[in-house]
Write a protein that holds these residues in place. Sequence first.
Motif, PDB file in Angstrom:
ATOM      1  N   MET A   1       1.044  -1.104   0.061  1.00  0.00           N
ATOM      2  CA  MET A   1       0.015  -0.044  -0.092  1.00  0.00           C
ATOM      3  C   MET A   1       0.848   1.265  -0.029  1.00  0.00           C
ATOM      4  N   THR A   2       0.340   2.173  -0.493  1.00  0.00           N
ATOM      5  CA  THR A   2       1.361   3.532  -0.568  1.00  0.00           C
ATOM      6  C   THR A   2       1.145   3.833   0.597  1.00  0.00           C
ATOM      7  N   LYS A   3       2.242   4.711   1.178  1.00  0.00           N
ATOM      8  CA  LYS A   3       2.453   5.143   2.431  1.00  0.00           C
ATOM      9  C   LYS A   3       2.309   6.837   2.259  1.00  0.00           C
ATOM     10  N   TYR A   4       1.636   7.313   3.167  1.00  0.00           N
ATOM     11  CA  TYR A   4       1.191   8.805   3.181  1.00  0.00           C
ATOM     12  C   TYR A   4       1.506   9.149   4.522  1.00  0.00           C
ATOM     13  N   ILE A   5       2.990   9.546   4.768  1.00  0.00           N
ATOM     14  CA  ILE A   5       3.596   9.841   6.123  1.00  0.00           C
ATOM     15  C   ILE A   5       3.417  11.390   6.300  1.00  0.00           C
ATOM     16  N   ILE A   6       3.013  11.767   7.493  1.00  0.00           N
ATOM     17  CA  ILE A   6       3.015  13.051   7.914  1.00  0.00           C
ATOM     18  C   ILE A   6       3.773  13.273   8.945  1.00  0.00           C
ATOM     19  N   SER A   7       4.707  14.493   8.898  1.00  0.00           N
ATOM     20  CA  SER A   7       5.515  14.579  10.229  1.00  0.00           C
ATOM     21  C   SER A   7       4.673  15.617  11.158  1.00  0.00           C
ATOM     22  N   MET A   8       4.527  15.235  12.411  1.00  0.00           N
ATOM     23  CA  MET A   8       3.891  16.048  13.532  1.00  0.00           C
ATOM     24  C   MET A   8       4.302  17.401  13.648  1.00  0.00           C
ATOM     25  N   ALA A   9       5.745  17.500  13.221  1.00  0.00           N
ATOM     26  CA  ALA A   9       6.486  18.807  13.554  1.00  0.00           C
ATOM     27  C   ALA A   9       6.099  19.801  12.588  1.00  0.00           C
ATOM     28  N   ILE A  11       2.809  20.198  11.764  1.00  0.00           N
ATOM     29  CA  ILE A  11       1.463  20.581  12.234  1.00  0.00           C
ATOM     30  C   ILE A  11       1.363  21.566  13.307  1.00  0.00           C
ATOM     31  N   PRO A  12       0.537  22.766  13.034  1.00  0.00           N
ATOM     32  CA  PRO A  12       0.450  23.718  14.414  1.00  0.00           C
ATOM     33  C   PRO A  12      -0.492  23.131  15.381  1.00  0.00           C
ATOM     34  N   ALA A  13      -0.335  23.523  16.388  1.00  0.00           N
ATOM     35  CA  ALA A  13      -1.140  23.164  17.616  1.00  0.00           C
ATOM     36  C   ALA A  13      -2.512  23.127  17.485  1.00  0.00           C
ATOM     37  N   GLU A  14      -2.940  23.995  16.480  1.00  0.00           N
ATOM     38  CA  GLU A  14      -4.624  24.157  16.249  1.00  0.00           C
ATOM     39  C   GLU A  14      -4.968  23.337  15.199  1.00  0.00           C
ATOM     40  N   GLY A  15      -4.059  22.434  14.822  1.00  0.00           N
ATOM     41  CA  GLY A  15      -4.162  21.279  13.606  1.00  0.00           C
ATOM     42  C   GLY A  15      -4.211  21.737  12.048  1.00  0.00           C
ATOM     43  N   ARG A  16      -4.431  20.704  11.479  1.00  0.00           N
ATOM     44  CA  ARG A  16      -4.123  20.921  10.083  1.00  0.00           C
ATOM     45  C   ARG A  16      -4.838  20.044   9.241  1.00  0.00           C
ATOM     46  N   GLU A  17      -5.621  20.418   8.127  1.00  0.00           N
ATOM     47  CA  GLU A  17      -6.538  19.614   7.400  1.00  0.00           C
ATOM     48  C   GLU A  17      -5.484  18.865   6.255  1.00  0.00           C
ATOM     49  N   PHE A  18      -5.679  17.703   5.643  1.00  0.00           N
ATOM     50  CA  PHE A  18      -5.244  17.138   4.685  1.00  0.00           C
ATOM     51  C   PHE A  18      -6.326  16.436   3.679  1.00  0.00           C
ATOM     52  N   LEU A  19      -6.057  16.712   2.328  1.00  0.00           N
ATOM     53  CA  LEU A  19      -7.046  15.765   1.213  1.00  0.00           C
ATOM     54  C   LEU A  19      -6.165  14.936   0.563  1.00  0.00           C
ATOM     55  N   PHE A  20      -7.045  13.731   0.319  1.00  0.00           N
ATOM     56  CA  PHE A  20      -6.317  12.611  -0.366  1.00  0.00           C
ATOM     57  C   PHE A  20      -7.278  12.299  -1.355  1.00  0.00           C
ATOM     58  N   SER A  21      -7.040  12.252  -2.518  1.00  0.00           N
ATOM     59  CA  SER A  21      -7.712  11.733  -3.454  1.00  0.00           C
ATOM     60  C   SER A  21      -6.916  11.091  -4.652  1.00  0.00           C
ATOM     61  N   GLU A  22      -5.700  10.536  -4.509  1.00  0.00           N
ATOM     62  CA  GLU A  22      -4.926   9.975  -5.321  1.00  0.00           C
ATOM     63  C   GLU A  22      -5.432   8.546  -5.665  1.00  0.00           C
ATOM     64  N   GLN A  23      -5.684   7.995  -7.007  1.00  0.00           N
ATOM     65  CA  GLN A  23      -6.439   6.953  -7.221  1.00  0.00           C
ATOM     66  C   GLN A  23      -5.764   5.691  -6.716  1.00  0.00           C
ATOM     67  N   GLU A  24      -4.320   5.632  -6.530  1.00  0.00           N
ATOM     68  CA  GLU A  24      -3.650   4.316  -5.988  1.00  0.00           C
ATOM     69  C   GLU A  24      -4.125   4.110  -4.700  1.00  0.00           C
ATOM     70  N   LEU A  47      -8.776  14.249   6.070  1.00  0.00           N
ATOM     71  CA  LEU A  47      -8.614  14.301   7.728  1.00  0.00           C
ATOM     72  C   LEU A  47      -8.054  15.536   8.431  1.00  0.00           C
ATOM     73  N   THR A  48      -8.211  15.816   9.324  1.00  0.00           N
ATOM     74  CA  THR A  48      -7.693  16.795  10.316  1.00  0.00           C
ATOM     75  C   THR A  48      -6.862  16.347  11.228  1.00  0.00           C
ATOM     76  N   VAL A  49      -5.708  16.500  11.443  1.00  0.00           N
ATOM     77  CA  VAL A  49      -4.713  16.151  12.604  1.00  0.00           C
ATOM     78  C   VAL A  49      -4.632  17.122  13.574  1.00  0.00           C
ATOM     79  N   LEU A  50      -5.074  16.790  14.760  1.00  0.00           N
ATOM     80  CA  LEU A  50      -4.974  17.677  15.970  1.00  0.00           C
ATOM     81  C   LEU A  50      -4.081  17.236  17.052  1.00  0.00           C
ATOM     82  N   PRO A  51      -2.950  17.726  17.206  1.00  0.00           N
ATOM     83  CA  PRO A  51      -1.979  17.265  18.276  1.00  0.00           C
ATOM     84  C   PRO A  51      -2.569  17.485  19.705  1.00  0.00           C
TER      85      PRO A  51
END
Length: 175
Positions: A1-9, A11-24, A47-51
């Motif tokens: 499976m394709t990896k989508y790795i996000i570094s928590m460094a 991402i600001p304290a209030e969070g960040r939104e990510f959009l994934f639509s790649e076909q694979e 998805l929104t990542v909230l530390p």
Amino acid sequence: MTKYIISMADIPAEGREFLFSEQELWLEPCKDFHIEAKTKTPVEGRLTVLPQGPKSCLVRGQLEGQITLPCDRCNADSAVTISEHFDVYEEVGDTDEADEPRLFEEDGQVKLDAGAILWEQFLLALPAKPLCREDCKGLCPKCGADLNKGDCGCETQSADPRLAVLRGLKIPDKK
């Protein structure tokens, strides 16, 4: 499976939104799981990542879109609408032995495997038995004909076929 790795460094304290639509992200793993997905517009994942601390986070997300899967009864194409909202709490080291961690430390940084979270939520959103239509009659167990197109001519059993199995069981003698 394709990896989508996000570094928590990143991402600001209030969070960040990510959009994934790649076909694979949706179609390639389906092949690995023997899901015959046929779609030109894959399900979109947001998805929104909230530390929540230095080694934990809350992931809020949604999956929206359509995918075509084979009908559970007749194998015809069935359009399945995916509309799923989820909340997942992740913590470094919080995993079963069988699972790979989705929040982990690598090279001194805390990282999140967003692809693994989205793929797991995608599998949970799929129906256990997709149907091409609610009243799908399926295939004849004797000849394999599509019963949605009419009667195939095979003799139908009026009684429940499970009764024949029960009648054939032998009860051991009590001694």
